[in-house]
Design a protein around this motif. Structure first.
Motif, PDB file in Angstrom:
ATOM      1  N   ALA A 220      10.707 -12.184  32.573  1.00 45.91           N
ATOM      2  CA  ALA A 220       9.317 -12.923  32.682  1.00 45.91           C
ATOM      3  C   ALA A 220       8.657 -12.669  33.953  1.00 45.91           C
ATOM      4  O   ALA A 220       7.635 -12.396  34.211  1.00 45.91           O
ATOM      5  CB  ALA A 220       9.343 -14.359  32.021  1.00 45.91           C
ATOM      6  N   ALA A 221       9.426 -13.206  34.952  1.00 49.67           N
ATOM      7  CA  ALA A 221       8.737 -12.995  36.290  1.00 49.67           C
ATOM      8  C   ALA A 221       8.630 -11.443  36.745  1.00 49.67           C
ATOM      9  O   ALA A 221       7.697 -11.152  37.239  1.00 49.67           O
ATOM     10  CB  ALA A 221       9.796 -13.749  37.550  1.00 49.67           C
ATOM     11  N   LEU A 222       9.600 -10.613  36.122  1.00 51.62           N
ATOM     12  CA  LEU A 222       9.305  -8.984  36.338  1.00 51.62           C
ATOM     13  C   LEU A 222       8.073  -8.598  35.521  1.00 51.62           C
ATOM     14  O   LEU A 222       7.431  -7.819  36.212  1.00 51.62           O
ATOM     15  CB  LEU A 222      10.620  -8.303  36.117  1.00 51.62           C
ATOM     16  N   GLN A 223       7.849  -9.069  34.579  1.00 52.28           N
ATOM     17  CA  GLN A 223       6.823  -8.711  33.682  1.00 52.28           C
ATOM     18  C   GLN A 223       5.487  -9.261  34.327  1.00 52.28           C
ATOM     19  O   GLN A 223       4.557  -8.472  34.435  1.00 52.28           O
ATOM     20  CB  GLN A 223       7.043  -9.392  32.244  1.00 52.28           C
ATOM     21  N   GLN A 224       5.500 -10.388  34.878  1.00 49.54           N
ATOM     22  CA  GLN A 224       4.385 -10.834  35.595  1.00 49.54           C
ATOM     23  C   GLN A 224       4.118 -10.000  36.823  1.00 49.54           C
ATOM     24  O   GLN A 224       2.953  -9.813  37.082  1.00 49.54           O
ATOM     25  CB  GLN A 224       4.521 -12.404  35.860  1.00 49.54           C
ATOM     26  N   HIS A 225       5.194  -9.851  37.481  1.00 49.78           N
ATOM     27  CA  HIS A 225       4.998  -8.904  38.700  1.00 49.78           C
ATOM     28  C   HIS A 225       4.305  -7.715  38.141  1.00 49.78           C
ATOM     29  O   HIS A 225       3.396  -6.981  39.143  1.00 49.78           O
ATOM     30  CB  HIS A 225       6.253  -8.586  39.383  1.00 49.78           C
ATOM     31  N   ARG A 226       4.809  -6.859  37.229  1.00 44.19           N
ATOM     32  CA  ARG A 226       4.145  -5.715  36.910  1.00 44.19           C
ATOM     33  C   ARG A 226       2.820  -5.950  36.544  1.00 44.19           C
ATOM     34  O   ARG A 226       1.921  -4.739  36.763  1.00 44.19           O
ATOM     35  CB  ARG A 226       4.941  -5.324  35.748  1.00 44.19           C
ATOM     36  N   LEU A 227       2.410  -7.056  35.627  1.00 41.24           N
ATOM     37  CA  LEU A 227       0.894  -7.123  35.513  1.00 41.24           C
ATOM     38  C   LEU A 227       0.181  -7.484  36.540  1.00 41.24           C
ATOM     39  O   LEU A 227      -1.040  -6.873  36.410  1.00 41.24           O
ATOM     40  CB  LEU A 227       0.966  -8.454  34.592  1.00 41.24           C
ATOM     41  N   THR A 228       0.673  -8.148  37.456  1.00 40.44           N
ATOM     42  CA  THR A 228      -0.121  -8.221  38.630  1.00 40.44           C
ATOM     43  C   THR A 228      -0.403  -7.016  39.462  1.00 40.44           C
ATOM     44  O   THR A 228      -1.365  -6.567  39.966  1.00 40.44           O
ATOM     45  CB  THR A 228       0.639  -9.307  39.576  1.00 40.44           C
ATOM     46  N   VAL A 229       0.710  -6.211  39.655  1.00 37.00           N
ATOM     47  CA  VAL A 229       0.581  -4.832  40.158  1.00 37.00           C
ATOM     48  C   VAL A 229      -0.371  -3.967  39.437  1.00 37.00           C
ATOM     49  O   VAL A 229      -1.151  -3.168  40.369  1.00 37.00           O
ATOM     50  CB  VAL A 229       2.001  -4.256  40.379  1.00 37.00           C
ATOM     51  N   GLN A 230      -0.219  -4.078  38.210  1.00 39.69           N
ATOM     52  CA  GLN A 230      -1.263  -3.099  37.441  1.00 39.69           C
ATOM     53  C   GLN A 230      -2.592  -3.696  37.510  1.00 39.69           C
ATOM     54  O   GLN A 230      -3.405  -2.927  37.615  1.00 39.69           O
ATOM     55  CB  GLN A 230      -0.563  -3.312  35.946  1.00 39.69           C
ATOM     56  N   ALA A 231      -2.770  -4.796  37.469  1.00 45.85           N
ATOM     57  CA  ALA A 231      -4.101  -5.433  38.015  1.00 45.85           C
ATOM     58  C   ALA A 231      -4.779  -5.129  39.321  1.00 45.85           C
ATOM     59  O   ALA A 231      -5.955  -4.573  39.141  1.00 45.85           O
ATOM     60  CB  ALA A 231      -4.105  -6.904  37.703  1.00 45.85           C
ATOM     61  N   GLN A 232      -3.986  -5.098  40.093  1.00 43.79           N
ATOM     62  CA  GLN A 232      -4.400  -4.794  41.443  1.00 43.79           C
ATOM     63  C   GLN A 232      -4.542  -3.122  41.692  1.00 43.79           C
ATOM     64  O   GLN A 232      -5.499  -2.602  42.307  1.00 43.79           O
ATOM     65  CB  GLN A 232      -3.114  -4.828  42.365  1.00 43.79           C
ATOM     66  N   ARG A 233      -3.808  -2.406  40.806  1.00 46.03           N
ATOM     67  CA  ARG A 233      -3.924  -1.026  40.744  1.00 46.03           C
ATOM     68  C   ARG A 233      -5.281  -0.698  40.218  1.00 46.03           C
ATOM     69  O   ARG A 233      -5.989   0.227  40.551  1.00 46.03           O
ATOM     70  CB  ARG A 233      -2.904  -0.188  39.898  1.00 46.03           C
ATOM     71  N   ILE A 234      -5.665  -1.479  38.989  1.00 45.92           N
ATOM     72  CA  ILE A 234      -7.011  -0.860  38.440  1.00 45.92           C
ATOM     73  C   ILE A 234      -7.979  -1.307  39.433  1.00 45.92           C
ATOM     74  O   ILE A 234      -9.079  -0.797  39.217  1.00 45.92           O
ATOM     75  CB  ILE A 234      -6.927  -2.136  37.001  1.00 45.92           C
ATOM     76  N   ARG A 235      -7.840  -2.522  40.185  1.00 45.22           N
ATOM     77  CA  ARG A 235      -8.945  -2.958  41.299  1.00 45.22           C
ATOM     78  C   ARG A 235      -9.036  -1.931  41.951  1.00 45.22           C
ATOM     79  O   ARG A 235     -10.118  -1.653  42.304  1.00 45.22           O
ATOM     80  CB  ARG A 235      -8.535  -4.248  41.466  1.00 45.22           C
ATOM     81  N   GLU A 236      -8.049  -1.217  42.453  1.00 48.25           N
ATOM     82  CA  GLU A 236      -8.079  -0.406  43.391  1.00 48.25           C
ATOM     83  C   GLU A 236      -8.859   0.867  42.683  1.00 48.25           C
ATOM     84  O   GLU A 236      -9.412   1.582  43.651  1.00 48.25           O
ATOM     85  CB  GLU A 236      -6.611   0.039  44.002  1.00 48.25           C
ATOM     86  N   GLN A 237      -8.544   1.448  41.531  1.00 43.35           N
ATOM     87  CA  GLN A 237      -8.944   2.574  41.149  1.00 43.35           C
ATOM     88  C   GLN A 237     -10.624   2.235  40.869  1.00 43.35           C
ATOM     89  O   GLN A 237     -11.304   3.104  41.133  1.00 43.35           O
ATOM     90  CB  GLN A 237      -8.413   2.668  39.755  1.00 43.35           C
ATOM     91  N   SER A 238     -11.037   0.835  40.384  1.00 43.02           N
ATOM     92  CA  SER A 238     -12.379   0.785  40.083  1.00 43.02           C
ATOM     93  C   SER A 238     -12.990   0.993  41.685  1.00 43.02           C
ATOM     94  O   SER A 238     -14.279   1.445  41.577  1.00 43.02           O
ATOM     95  CB  SER A 238     -12.575  -0.634  39.614  1.00 43.02           C
ATOM     96  N   ALA A 239     -12.361   0.337  42.504  1.00 39.06           N
ATOM     97  CA  ALA A 239     -13.180   0.617  43.851  1.00 39.06           C
ATOM     98  C   ALA A 239     -13.108   1.966  44.338  1.00 39.06           C
ATOM     99  O   ALA A 239     -14.404   2.114  45.058  1.00 39.06           O
ATOM    100  CB  ALA A 239     -12.397  -0.380  44.808  1.00 39.06           C
ATOM    101  N   GLU A 240     -12.207   2.652  44.279  1.00 39.65           N
ATOM    102  CA  GLU A 240     -12.216   4.055  44.497  1.00 39.65           C
ATOM    103  C   GLU A 240     -13.245   4.900  43.724  1.00 39.65           C
ATOM    104  O   GLU A 240     -13.977   5.662  44.300  1.00 39.65           O
ATOM    105  CB  GLU A 240     -10.979   4.622  44.232  1.00 39.65           C
ATOM    106  N   ILE A 241     -13.343   4.371  42.447  1.00 38.42           N
ATOM    107  CA  ILE A 241     -14.518   5.190  41.640  1.00 38.42           C
ATOM    108  C   ILE A 241     -15.803   4.854  42.368  1.00 38.42           C
ATOM    109  O   ILE A 241     -16.647   5.488  42.555  1.00 38.42           O
ATOM    110  CB  ILE A 241     -14.322   4.447  40.184  1.00 38.42           C
TER     111      ILE A 241
END
Length: 492
Positions: A220-241
């Motif tokens: 569950a902690a690993l899944q939460q980490h993945r969700l956090t990383v994915q959310a960060q990646r989405i934010r970075e991609q949005s900022a890049e766009i």
């Protein structure tokens, strides 16, 4: 040229899918198939404080339950009250640091469990005593950062407990003596085998439940980490766009300003020609034309500065409205070899230990690196270390600057190595590596980028020729030497 040998995975004919070695499959099942060696972040200060408070509260409840049990049921024959209460305290105390030191706690709790069972048989069968040991087992599986060491320790613990139970049935006859005290019963199965099967079932559920519950918490902690990383990646991609949209708009504005400046330059040319023709016959008209030239030139210079400010804004401005500098006097100098040590320190702040080394064939070679080549080498190191942070599980990396002599003349080489494995779900666009190759190709060099041969990790090596009479590159060598040490986040 490097040659690599790979081991083909074993294919299960029934499933039709490749299967790895048994230890890898077991590790993947116990941890996670995609990222079996993920390290769970250490508990925060608040979590450590909560562990201490929870242990204190649990100890208070355990002692109260022990007093009540002692009051209505008494103690086993030969047991002493002080050993009874002390055993309860000793099995609970390690829980105060169960998430901070999960493996030492489970090993210590196992040793206490075995020793205190003989010291106070009454305490060993109480619910608080059993619950405290269950919590230690659960915390070890849920919070251990070294998963390989965890399963080695758990195997030793479970094996020791199994041998202890087996000896109680065979060597010491402890359970046979217990059944003699109970007396003969009329049941469908023999008494001693039934009791042995019951004890085995209880222990399988006990240890298996602790392992499965801890494994579920870790996943569950690993899944939460993945969700956090994915959310960060989405934010970075949005900022890049958004950044690309701003850049496109700035380029459009720059084209428009270019047209305006070109118009002013054309006006200046026309008016200058007119002033030259009428200068002798009509000084007033010539003066008017010169005044127009003066005004147009001032306007063109101002708009040219504005044009340069627009083009520089992408590098020098922060968010909109931050008041970025556009004057040439406000620009920072381009980075070079002297800034690689500072780059390593910045990555150390993000938790990546970077070791910077220099190897010169002739002393002073790095000082002779031209500024343009030094800038490209710095950008290559910057892109390589950024890729380690984004796409690798490595906690350490090395940056080596070398110079040498070859048949074609002197050269400078950059090599960036890490020892991590690819981080799942972090595939990039490849534009960064393509830009790195373009920079090296611009200077007539070569780049080798790919996995390391014969060991885990990634390797980036670039080599560019040095001019035979290259100009001095400043104090690059001195600054790099000053940073040639391992930089860790705790040191930064």
């Amino acid at each position: 040229m490097h040659f690599r040998t790979t081991t083909e995975p074993v294919t299960d004919p029934a499933a039709g899918a490749p299967r790895g070695p048994l230890p890898e499959r077991v590790t993947a099942w116990l941890n996670d198939p995609e990222d079996p060696f993920w390290s769970r972040p250490a508990p925060t200060a608040a979590q450590r404080r909560n562990d201490v408070l929870a242990a204190v509260c649990f100890l208070a409840v355990a002692l109260l339950a022990s007093v009540l049990l002692h009051s209505y049921a008494g103690l086993a024959e030969g047991d002493e009250p002080w050993r009874y209460y002390l055993s309860t305290v000793l099995i609970v105390v390690p829980l105060a640091v169960r998430r901070r030191y999960p493996l030492p706690v489970v090993v210590a709790s196992s040793a206490l469990f075995l020793g205190l069972t003989y010291a106070s048989p009454t305490a060993a069968v109480t619910l608080p005593f059993q619950g405290a040991y269950f919590a230690a087992l659960y915390a070890a599986v849920a919070w251990s950062r070294d998963r390989q060491a965890l399963w080695v320790a758990m195997s030793v613990v479970v094996g020791t407990m199994s041998l202890w139970l087996l000896s109680a049935f065979t060597v010491t006859n402890a359970y046979a003596d217990y059944l003699e005290g109970v007396g003969e019963v009329d049941g469908p199965l023999p008494q001693l085998p039934s009791y042995g099967a019951f004890i085995l079932l209880v222990n399988v559920v006990y240890f298996g439940g602790a392992v499965l519950a801890g494994r579920a918490s870790w996943r569950a902690a690993l899944q939460q980490h993945r969700l956090t990383v994915q959310a960060q990646r989405i934010r970075e991609q949005s900022a890049e766009i958004a950044r690309r949209a701003v850049v496109d708009e700035r380029l459009r504005i720059a084209r428009e300003l270019h047209d305006v400046v070109a118009h002013h330059v054309s006006v200046i040319g026309i008016q200058a020609g007119a002033a030259r023709k009428v200068l002798d016959r009509d000084p007033a008209a010539a003066s008017t034309a010169l005044r127009t030239i003066e005004e147009s030139s001032r306007t063109a210079v101002g708009e040219m500065r504005q044009l340069l400010g627009v083009l520089r804004a992408g590098d020098e401005e922060g968010p909109a409205g931050s008041g970025g500098r556009s004057s040439a006097a406000g620009r920072r100098p381009d980075p070079g070899l002297a800034d690689i040590a500072a780059l390593a320190r910045r990555h150390a702040d993000n938790g990546l230990a970077v070791d910077v080394r220099t190897v010169e064939a002739v002393p002073g070679d790095l000082d002779r690196v031209p500024p343009a080549l030094g800038l490209s080498v710095f950008r290559c190191a910057q892109e390589s270390l950024a890729n380690v942070i984004r796409h690798s599980t490595a906690a350490t990396a090395s940056v080596t600057l070398r110079t040498g002599r070859g048949p074609a003349g002197p050269w400078v080489e950059l090599e960036v190595l890490d020892d991590g494995s690819p981080r799942p779900g972090t595939a990039g666009t490849g534009f960064g590596l393509q830009g790195l190759r373009e920079r090296v190709r611009l200077h007539g060099g070569e780049a080798e980028i790919g996995p390391r041969s014969g060991r885990p990790g990634w390797r980036v090596r670039t080599r560019c020729p040095l001019p035979l009479d290259g100009t001095a590159g400043g104090a690059a060598h001195t600054a790099v030497d000053a940073g040639s040490r391992t930089l860790r986040g705790s040191e930064a």
